[in-house]
Scaffold this active site. Structure first.
Site, PDB file in Angstrom:
ATOM      1  CB  VAL A   1      -0.984   0.042   1.200  1.00 34.90           C
ATOM      2  CG1 VAL A   1      -1.998  -1.086   1.111  1.00 34.90           C
ATOM      3  CG2 VAL A   1      -0.237   0.023   2.532  1.00 34.90           C
TER       4      VAL A   1
ATOM      5  CG  LEU B   1      -7.786  -3.988   8.937  1.00 35.11           C
ATOM      6  CD1 LEU B   1      -8.887  -3.152   8.308  1.00 35.11           C
ATOM      7  CD2 LEU B   1      -8.256  -5.431   9.097  1.00 35.11           C
TER       8      LEU B   1
ATOM      9  CB  ALA C   1      -7.378  -0.920  11.295  1.00 33.44           C
TER      10      ALA C   1
ATOM     11  CE1 TYR D   1       1.009  -0.648  14.239  1.00 32.59           C
ATOM     12  CE2 TYR D   1       0.716  -0.351  16.597  1.00 32.59           C
ATOM     13  CZ  TYR D   1       0.240  -0.807  15.382  1.00 32.59           C
ATOM     14  OH  TYR D   1      -1.002  -1.405  15.304  1.00 32.59           O
TER      15      TYR D   1
ATOM     16  CB  THR E   1      -7.427  -7.998  18.708  1.00 39.25           C
ATOM     17  OG1 THR E   1      -8.018  -6.709  18.901  1.00 39.25           O
ATOM     18  CG2 THR E   1      -8.467  -8.932  18.109  1.00 39.25           C
TER      19      THR E   1
END
Length: 315
Positions: A58, A72, A113, A144, A174
């Site tokens: 991307v 995402l 996200a 990040y 998650t």
């Protein structure tokens, strides 16, 4: 039927999202460069005529015909995002610019996200969306944390400047099937170590806390946020407000696997947050959403997945 692009679609969370969108009858274009994603995560979807898999990074523009975008794409574990921190920042920032540009051209609704890491090592507990965070901009985790913070900035500037329809979710820890077995995250680490009979590694004294959300619950939150009216942009926290110490999680995994693993303590990494717990009042009020899968049930399913993966020699 909508044609929906999912970047990072062969990753842990992305693959579950692709499944749900296909179940709803949509066409899904799954884009992934397979840095942390895996073809095996979506192999069972390849025979579905509404599913298409494309290898693409991307950080380069993408020209496709779509109605909605779920962005995402980005390595999400410290081991992977610290391996090439410059590329991690580029994935968050250039990736956001390219996907926002695509959404602008197509007048498509776009979902980002984001992450609880935008809060850094929080001084407010639990963390509400209004909290601006406590982030080290020059540390080992900054590629990040700051990359995701910049991506949020871009989303809201595109919304204000171009009236783009955006949805921003901040994801808290998650877990579930299809986690990368070597991603360095505590749930996958503990389960793989326990199943192999290796020592369970805890950093610091294991008293830092996390809130663990099962992947099915998270994906349900994604879908509900995407289905809201254009006036709802987020950011909205999606996570489980139940708080556990890392040591308690390790002991639970040892108990559920029946492992003879001992707990081994190691130095705490730089900028590792001491507390991480979402305030999900907005998710409850706006999305009528909250997690439903209890930690023990989620761990049971995740342990079964890793047990099968290790038995097959795929990990």
């Amino acid at each position: 039927m909508k044609r929906i692009l999912v970047t990072g679609g062969a990753g842990f969370i992305g693959s579950h999202l692709c499944e749900r969108l296909l179940d709803q009858g949509h066409e899904v274009l799954c884009v992934d460069n397979f840095y942390t994603g895996a073809r095996r995560n979506v192999a069972h979807l390849l025979d579905n005529s509404n599913f298409e898999l494309m290898r693409h990074d991307v950080t380069f523009p993408l020209f496709v015909e779509i109605d909605e975008i779920y962005n995402l794409a980005c390595p999400a574990s410290p081991i992977h995002y610290q391996y090439d921190p410059v590329q991690t920042t580029k994935t968050s920032v250039h990736g956001a610019i390219n996907m926002l540009g695509l959404a602008k051209r197509r007048r498509a609704k776009i979902f980002q996200a984001s992450t609880s890491e935008v809060y850094g090592d929080p001084t407010v507990h639990p963390q509400p969306e209004e909290y601006w965070g406590n982030v080290n901009p020059i540390g080992f985790r900054s590629c990040y944390d700051e990359g995701k913070r910049c991506a949020e900035t871009l989303f809201f500037d595109y919304h204000r400047q171009n009236r783009l329809r955006i949805k921003v979710a901040r994801i808290f820890n998650t877990y579930g099937p299809r986690m990368h077995p070597n991603d360095g995250r505590v749930v996958s680490n503990f389960i793989v170590q326990a199943l192999k009979g290796e020592p369970i590694t805890l950093y610091g004294e294991g008293l830092q806390t996390r809130s663990f959300c099962y992947v099915d619950d998270l994906v349900e939150g994604f879908l509900r946020l995407m289905d809201t009216g254009d006036e709802v942009t987020g950011p909205i926290n999606l996570g489980n407000p139940g708080e556990f110490t890392i040591r308690a999680l390790a002991e639970k995994v040892v108990e559920m696997t029946g492992a003879a693993s001992l707990i081994e303590f190691r130095p705490l990494p730089q900028d590792d947050p001491q507390q991480r717990q979402p305030n999900i009042d907005k998710a409850r009020a706006i999305l009528n959403w909250e997690p439903t899968v209890h930690l023990e049930e989620g761990l049971r399913r995740t342990i079964a997945y890793f047990d099968k993966l290790l038995s097959s020699g795929a990990a």
